[in-house]
Design a protein around this motif. Sequence first.
Motif: not given
Length: 183
Positions: A156-173, A42-53
């Motif tokens: 469901d873009w409000t579902n964090y788990d669904a979004v990270t799963k769809m893009f294959g995002i892990t906490d370290t990214q 399938g398609v490999n699309i990469v989301a950009t991820t950031y974290e801030a406190t």
Amino acid sequence: MRNLTLIFGLAVVLAFQACEGPEGLPGLQGPPGPQGQQGAPGVNIVATTYEATVDFTAANDWEAFLEFPEELMESDVVLTYILWDVVQGRKIWRAVPQTVFFPEGPLVYNFDFTQADIRLFLEGTINLRTLDPVWTQDQKFRIVVVPSDFPKGRIDWTNYDAVTKMFGITDTQFRKLEPKKKY
């Protein structure tokens, strides 16, 4: 006469329904498509991820500005989540805006963004100065930039788990962003 017309019409319909001819010749083979990534269907699309406190205070007008390291595409979508709770070691993320109702009035965690930055802020009718620090200090946010070329799909873009799963995002990214001074 009416019955004869009805019978004749039915016979014509059945005759055309039953017609089946021999299969035609196969068409020409089309050109091959581009080679996909090995091992990734399938398609490999990469989301950009950031974290801030963030600390929301009267001194910073109850807001924080974060600059993106690279400018976003005008059509990119920015999704923002707040760490709402931790239950039995599992982090619970909620989509922003997020509203909390107090007897004194609502508190809303909200955001807006440009191609260069994101602003996280508090708003509502509650007197923000009266809030317990649990609502204003050390607030952790995760930001997911969905690329403009993302194919249409049901999520469901409000579902964090669904979004990270769809893009294959892990906490370290998630790259850390530090709040900047107000412009």
